[in-house]
Motif scaffolding. Structure first.
Motif, PDB file in Angstrom:
ATOM      1  N   CYS A  95       0.854  -1.193   0.000  1.00  0.00           N
ATOM      2  CA  CYS A  95       0.000   0.000   0.000  1.00  0.00           C
ATOM      3  C   CYS A  95       0.889   1.241   0.000  1.00  0.00           C
ATOM      4  O   CYS A  95       1.793   1.369   0.826  1.00  0.00           O
ATOM      5  N   GLU A  96       0.623   2.133  -0.936  1.00  0.00           N
ATOM      6  CA  GLU A  96       1.361   3.391  -1.023  1.00  0.00           C
ATOM      7  C   GLU A  96       0.375   4.557  -0.937  1.00  0.00           C
ATOM      8  O   GLU A  96      -0.834   4.361  -1.017  1.00  0.00           O
ATOM      9  N   ARG A  97       0.912   5.756  -0.801  1.00  0.00           N
ATOM     10  CA  ARG A  97       0.054   6.932  -0.615  1.00  0.00           C
ATOM     11  C   ARG A  97       0.108   7.854  -1.829  1.00  0.00           C
ATOM     12  O   ARG A  97       1.125   7.947  -2.510  1.00  0.00           O
ATOM     13  N   VAL A  98      -1.020   8.536  -2.052  1.00  0.00           N
ATOM     14  CA  VAL A  98      -1.063   9.579  -3.080  1.00  0.00           C
ATOM     15  C   VAL A  98      -2.046  10.653  -2.606  1.00  0.00           C
ATOM     16  O   VAL A  98      -3.041  10.335  -1.945  1.00  0.00           O
ATOM     17  N   PHE A  99      -1.731  11.897  -2.887  1.00  0.00           N
ATOM     18  CA  PHE A  99      -2.586  13.018  -2.486  1.00  0.00           C
ATOM     19  C   PHE A  99      -2.857  13.898  -3.703  1.00  0.00           C
ATOM     20  O   PHE A  99      -2.226  13.741  -4.749  1.00  0.00           O
ATOM     21  N   SER A 100      -3.776  14.814  -3.561  1.00  0.00           N
ATOM     22  CA  SER A 100      -4.055  15.754  -4.656  1.00  0.00           C
ATOM     23  C   SER A 100      -2.882  16.707  -4.811  1.00  0.00           C
ATOM     24  O   SER A 100      -2.513  17.388  -3.849  1.00  0.00           O
ATOM     25  N   PRO A 101      -2.300  16.785  -6.013  1.00  0.00           N
ATOM     26  CA  PRO A 101      -1.236  17.772  -6.223  1.00  0.00           C
ATOM     27  C   PRO A 101      -1.829  19.186  -6.105  1.00  0.00           C
ATOM     28  O   PRO A 101      -2.915  19.454  -6.620  1.00  0.00           O
ATOM     29  N   TRP A 102      -1.121  20.059  -5.417  1.00  0.00           N
ATOM     30  CA  TRP A 102      -1.574  21.452  -5.293  1.00  0.00           C
ATOM     31  C   TRP A 102      -1.575  22.108  -6.675  1.00  0.00           C
ATOM     32  O   TRP A 102      -0.992  21.590  -7.629  1.00  0.00           O
ATOM     33  N   SER A 103      -2.241  23.232  -6.811  1.00  0.00           N
ATOM     34  CA  SER A 103      -2.506  23.820  -8.124  1.00  0.00           C
ATOM     35  C   SER A 103      -1.226  24.088  -8.931  1.00  0.00           C
ATOM     36  O   SER A 103      -1.211  23.912 -10.153  1.00  0.00           O
ATOM     37  N   ASP A 104      -0.114  24.481  -8.256  1.00  0.00           N
ATOM     38  CA  ASP A 104       1.130  24.722  -9.005  1.00  0.00           C
ATOM     39  C   ASP A 104       1.649  23.424  -9.622  1.00  0.00           C
ATOM     40  O   ASP A 104       2.046  23.368 -10.790  1.00  0.00           O
ATOM     41  N   MET A 105       1.585  22.344  -8.833  1.00  0.00           N
ATOM     42  CA  MET A 105       2.061  21.042  -9.303  1.00  0.00           C
ATOM     43  C   MET A 105       1.121  20.471 -10.370  1.00  0.00           C
ATOM     44  O   MET A 105       1.566  19.848 -11.351  1.00  0.00           O
ATOM     45  N   ASP A 106      -0.174  20.695 -10.185  1.00  0.00           N
ATOM     46  CA  ASP A 106      -1.176  20.240 -11.153  1.00  0.00           C
ATOM     47  C   ASP A 106      -0.857  20.803 -12.542  1.00  0.00           C
ATOM     48  O   ASP A 106      -0.838  20.078 -13.548  1.00  0.00           O
ATOM     49  N   SER A 107      -0.547  22.102 -12.607  1.00  0.00           N
ATOM     50  CA  SER A 107      -0.242  22.749 -13.901  1.00  0.00           C
ATOM     51  C   SER A 107       1.006  22.150 -14.529  1.00  0.00           C
ATOM     52  O   SER A 107       1.029  21.861 -15.733  1.00  0.00           O
ATOM     53  N   ILE A 108       2.040  21.935 -13.727  1.00  0.00           N
ATOM     54  CA  ILE A 108       3.305  21.396 -14.251  1.00  0.00           C
ATOM     55  C   ILE A 108       3.106  19.974 -14.783  1.00  0.00           C
ATOM     56  O   ILE A 108       3.629  19.625 -15.846  1.00  0.00           O
ATOM     57  N   MET A 109       2.320  19.172 -14.071  1.00  0.00           N
ATOM     58  CA  MET A 109       2.097  17.788 -14.505  1.00  0.00           C
ATOM     59  C   MET A 109       1.363  17.746 -15.844  1.00  0.00           C
ATOM     60  O   MET A 109       1.675  16.942 -16.721  1.00  0.00           O
ATOM     61  N   ARG A 110       0.397  18.637 -16.005  1.00  0.00           N
ATOM     62  CA  ARG A 110      -0.359  18.680 -17.269  1.00  0.00           C
ATOM     63  C   ARG A 110       0.520  19.192 -18.416  1.00  0.00           C
ATOM     64  O   ARG A 110       0.499  18.643 -19.523  1.00  0.00           O
ATOM     65  N   GLU A 111       1.297  20.236 -18.139  1.00  0.00           N
ATOM     66  CA  GLU A 111       2.150  20.818 -19.189  1.00  0.00           C
ATOM     67  C   GLU A 111       3.215  19.834 -19.669  1.00  0.00           C
ATOM     68  O   GLU A 111       3.585  19.805 -20.841  1.00  0.00           O
ATOM     69  N   ASN A 112       3.725  19.000 -18.739  1.00  0.00           N
ATOM     70  CA  ASN A 112       4.843  18.117 -19.060  1.00  0.00           C
ATOM     71  C   ASN A 112       4.435  16.648 -19.209  1.00  0.00           C
ATOM     72  O   ASN A 112       5.302  15.774 -19.286  1.00  0.00           O
ATOM     73  N   ASP A 113       3.114  16.400 -19.235  1.00  0.00           N
ATOM     74  CA  ASP A 113       2.601  15.026 -19.361  1.00  0.00           C
ATOM     75  C   ASP A 113       3.223  14.082 -18.325  1.00  0.00           C
ATOM     76  O   ASP A 113       3.644  12.965 -18.648  1.00  0.00           O
ATOM     77  N   ILE A 114       3.296  14.549 -17.083  1.00  0.00           N
ATOM     78  CA  ILE A 114       3.815  13.699 -16.003  1.00  0.00           C
ATOM     79  C   ILE A 114       2.623  13.001 -15.344  1.00  0.00           C
ATOM     80  O   ILE A 114       1.719  13.663 -14.826  1.00  0.00           O
ATOM     81  N   PRO A 115       2.566  11.667 -15.366  1.00  0.00           N
ATOM     82  CA  PRO A 115       1.431  10.978 -14.740  1.00  0.00           C
ATOM     83  C   PRO A 115       1.533  11.048 -13.217  1.00  0.00           C
ATOM     84  O   PRO A 115       2.636  11.092 -12.660  1.00  0.00           O
ATOM     85  N   LEU A 116       0.396  11.065 -12.560  1.00  0.00           N
ATOM     86  CA  LEU A 116       0.376  11.083 -11.094  1.00  0.00           C
ATOM     87  C   LEU A 116       0.989   9.785 -10.567  1.00  0.00           C
ATOM     88  O   LEU A 116       0.749   8.711 -11.119  1.00  0.00           O
ATOM     89  N   PHE A 117       1.751   9.904  -9.485  1.00  0.00           N
ATOM     90  CA  PHE A 117       2.543   8.769  -8.991  1.00  0.00           C
ATOM     91  C   PHE A 117       2.331   8.596  -7.492  1.00  0.00           C
ATOM     92  O   PHE A 117       1.903   9.521  -6.789  1.00  0.00           O
ATOM     93  N   ALA A 118       2.666   7.400  -7.013  1.00  0.00           N
ATOM     94  CA  ALA A 118       2.585   7.108  -5.575  1.00  0.00           C
ATOM     95  C   ALA A 118       3.884   7.552  -4.908  1.00  0.00           C
ATOM     96  O   ALA A 118       4.956   7.523  -5.520  1.00  0.00           O
ATOM     97  N   LEU A 119       3.802   7.950  -3.648  1.00  0.00           N
ATOM     98  CA  LEU A 119       4.971   8.519  -2.981  1.00  0.00           C
ATOM     99  C   LEU A 119       6.084   7.496  -2.762  1.00  0.00           C
ATOM    100  O   LEU A 119       7.252   7.793  -2.967  1.00  0.00           O
ATOM    101  N   GLU A 120       5.718   6.291  -2.306  1.00  0.00           N
ATOM    102  CA  GLU A 120       6.752   5.333  -1.895  1.00  0.00           C
ATOM    103  C   GLU A 120       7.632   4.884  -3.058  1.00  0.00           C
ATOM    104  O   GLU A 120       8.853   4.932  -2.977  1.00  0.00           O
ATOM    105  N   SER A 121       7.026   4.419  -4.145  1.00  0.00           N
ATOM    106  CA  SER A 121       7.796   3.884  -5.277  1.00  0.00           C
ATOM    107  C   SER A 121       8.033   4.915  -6.361  1.00  0.00           C
ATOM    108  O   SER A 121       8.896   4.726  -7.219  1.00  0.00           O
ATOM    109  N   GLN A 122       7.245   6.015  -6.341  1.00  0.00           N
ATOM    110  CA  GLN A 122       7.246   7.035  -7.396  1.00  0.00           C
ATOM    111  C   GLN A 122       6.741   6.464  -8.730  1.00  0.00           C
ATOM    112  O   GLN A 122       6.957   7.047  -9.786  1.00  0.00           O
TER     113      GLN A 122
END
Length: 627
Positions: free
Chosen positions: A72-99
């Motif tokens: 079991c790993e954790r994931v949270f909502s990326p804050w608005s600054d991170m949300d924009s960067i992930m969309r601009e750079n096509d970075i998929p949301l990831f889990a904290l432990e394994s990334q």
């Protein structure tokens, strides 16, 4: 810290609080993937600091990682600054432990703590590359499951979830995991797996129920679409709280979070039966943890975390029968080890104040009273079980003990409320100020004076409470009532010692719509998300106009959900769920509230709510007949 990071140093240096995204905290779980059959991503759909403060996540995270075949790993909502960067750079949301990207996990689990996080759920699905609607998912997507208080009326978000877990998480997840492994081994279709999940008690599969409507917009019928699907899903309850799993090594966040301390849950449930309180009904019957076990937990948790504060958690800590014994132990141990003790959820009486005097340091922080309503009549309507005499006696004892700051919490918009009830808020604040001046002579005030902060929130009727049938106030009515409250306070003799805060009315109205809403709202939630609504619980991000526009486009009237009083025979959107408290009991309490009659608490007398069917806890203890 993680050696492998999903984000570059350049990105991490450009965002606020990069520690939210790097994982690698002390006590976080890292496993060898070769031993793992199930990967579970556990999401709190809000920022890291709020999610990491949630005890439920720590419990299930620890429990799941006890299983050798589950990571079991954790994931949270990326804050608005991170949300924009992930969309601009096509970075998929990831889990904290394994990334690793969430898309590759077997399960994506959401804890649903408040309605205003619903657009954040879609944000997490979207950034993960998981199909937003459950009907569009394949085995290439994780199984999306929700649990927590809002899962008791999951209908507004039902189309986005494969499963909901109804009840307390300690009991049925192992059975669900075993079924998943079997389905994968046998090559079952996703649809067949979901059907088999519906056979597990406490698992609600929304796609297996058809909802039909009458012409007036109310529900005509809730019908299982396949033979063998239960017509009602009964909540799961942890029957033996003392021996249930409890996390002895909670994950230690890198940054300060909302609850920056050891949290020790002393009991679940509540005896009080306040008619507005959903948690008081959902977690019935009251079950306590053994004092000796809690003493062991306290020592171990403080050693394993290094925290300098321990908090006792429950809905009403004063009602824990072992409180005296536990505190005697904690006071000795914590004084020796320089650890503070925090006691939220205490009733303000002589006993509690005596306790607080022992555990609080010399600088007395403010005391919190929650009268909830300004008049005794309204406190009887909501079954608060607190009199003005109790409040003033508590204030007197507090002032004698050296406190001079008081916080008061009230609700506006309660069923049957009048202007006199609202004006009573100012009266009671003033009486507390008078009590201070009569109790503390001038020469003993040391240059200090009384500070009173009165706060009002707007009442939102919730499912599985006696007020689930009640009409809710509109935004305009709420603001009028806040104005009456403010004028009432300004008219008081001691007004300069009283500060008044009130909640945002638009957000309360939307919360009311979502709390008692039906499946028709899923279209609205999806469309507002597409127009940029996330973090609706944060006032600076809340876009009320967009919500209203999308409701209008969907031909849905907000007043249908808000203003209407429900009838006894109406089928409610959550009627396929059994929370352990019967609808008959809740209706009786709704009728009793209209007469302003107080019902006894569970220690005084059994009200026959249905909680006894679980065979545990307060239901099987002798009744005292006294408070």
């Amino acid at each position: 810290m993680n050696e492998k990071l999903a984000l570059s140093d350049e990105i991490l240096l450009s965002i606020s609080k990069p520690e939210r995204y790097i994982g690698g905290e002390v006590n976080s779980a890292v496993k060898d993937l070769s031993d793992i059959k199930i990967r579970f991503a556990f999401c709190f759909p809000d920022v890291y600091e709020i999610g990491m403060s949630h005890l439920g996540i720590q419990i299930l995270y620890g429990l799941f990682n006890e299983y050798e075949d589950v990571w079991c790993e954790r994931v949270f909502s990326p804050w608005s600054d991170m949300d924009s960067i992930m969309r601009e750079n096509d970075i998929p949301l990831f889990a904290l432990e394994s990334q690793d990207p969430i898309k590759g996990f077997d399960f994506l689990g959401f804890t649903l703590q408040y309605e205003m996080c619903y657009t954040n759920i879609l944000q997490v699905l979207d950034l993960s590359g998981v199909a937003i609607y459950s009907k569009d998912r394949t085995w290439d997507d994780p199984i999306v499951i929700g649990g927590g208080p809002c899962s008791y009326n999951p209908e507004p978000i039902a189309d986005f979830f494969d499963l909901f877990y109804i009840g307390e998480g300690e009991t049925k997840y192992r059975e669900l995991f075993d079924l998943y492994e079997k389905a994968k081994d046998e090559g079952l279709s996703r649809e067949e797996f979901l059907f088999q999940c519906s056979q597990i008690n406490g698992i609600y599969v929304p796609s297996l129920y058809d909802i039909s409507y009458k012409e007036d917009g109310t529900i005509k019928a809730i019908t299982p679409v396949r033979e063998g699907v239960p017509s009602v899903v009964k909540k799961e309850l942890c029957l033996d709280l003392t021996n249930a799993y409890y996390p002895m090594k909670p994950v230690m966040p890198f940054i300060r979070v909302t609850q920056d301390r050891v949290v020790m849950e002393v009991m679940r449930g509540c005896i009080r039966g306040c008619r507005f309180c959903q948690a008081g009904q959902l977690y019935r019957p009251l079950r306590e943890r053994d004092v000796k076990k809690l003493e062991e937990y306290a020592i171990t948790l403080l050693k394993n975390t290094g925290y300098e504060e321990i908090s006792l958690s429950s809905l009403s800590t004063s009602d824990y029968t072992g409180l005296n014994e536990l505190l005697e132990f904690l006071i000795d141990y914590c004084n020796e080890h320089k650890v503070n003790i925090s006691l939220p959820s205490l009733r303000i009486d002589a006993f509690s104040l005596d306790v607080m005097s022992k555990v609080q340091d010399v600088k007395k922080s403010s005391l919190t009273f929650a009268p909830e309503a300004g008049s005794q009549r309204m406190r009887n309507v909501i079954n608060k079980g607190l009199t003005e005499e109790d409040i003033l006696r508590g204030a007197h004892e507090a002032f004698v003990g050296g406190w001079n700051k008081v916080k008061l919490y009230f609700m506006l918009g309660l069923p049957g409320e009048t202007s006199e009830d609202i004006e009573g808020i100012g009266d009671i604040a003033n009486k507390i100020a008078v009590e201070y001046f009569e109790t503390v002579p001038k020469e003993k005030r040391n240059g200090r004076t009384i500070e009173i902060v009165a706060s009002t929130s707007f009442f939102v009727p919730k499912p599985f409470t006696p007020f689930q049938w009640a009409p809710m106030n509109t935004k305009e009515e709420f603001l009028d009532k806040a104005s009456i409250t403010r004028k009432g306070i300004m008219a008081q003799l001691n007004q300069k010692h009283i500060k008044y805060n009130w909640h945002e009315a638009n957000a309360s109205m939307l919360e009311g719509i979502l709390a008692r809403g039906d499946r028709k709202l899923s279209t609205v939630i999806y469309n507002v998300y597409k127009r940029g609504c996330i973090f609706d619980a944060w006032s600076e991000h809340f876009k009320n106009d967009i919500w209203l526009e999308e409701m209008e486009k969907a031909s849905l009237d907000p007043m249908f959900y808000v203003k209407r009083e429900r009838t006894k025979d109406e089928i409610l959107p959550w009627d396929m769920i059994d929370c352990g408290v019967s609808k008959e009991f809740l209706w009786r309490e709704w009728e009793t509230s209209k007469k302003g009659v107080v019902s006894p608490n569970c220690r005084q007398s059994c009200m026959g709510c249905g909680g006894a069917n679980y065979g545990v806890g307060i239901c099987f203890q002798p009744k005292t007949g006294v408070n």
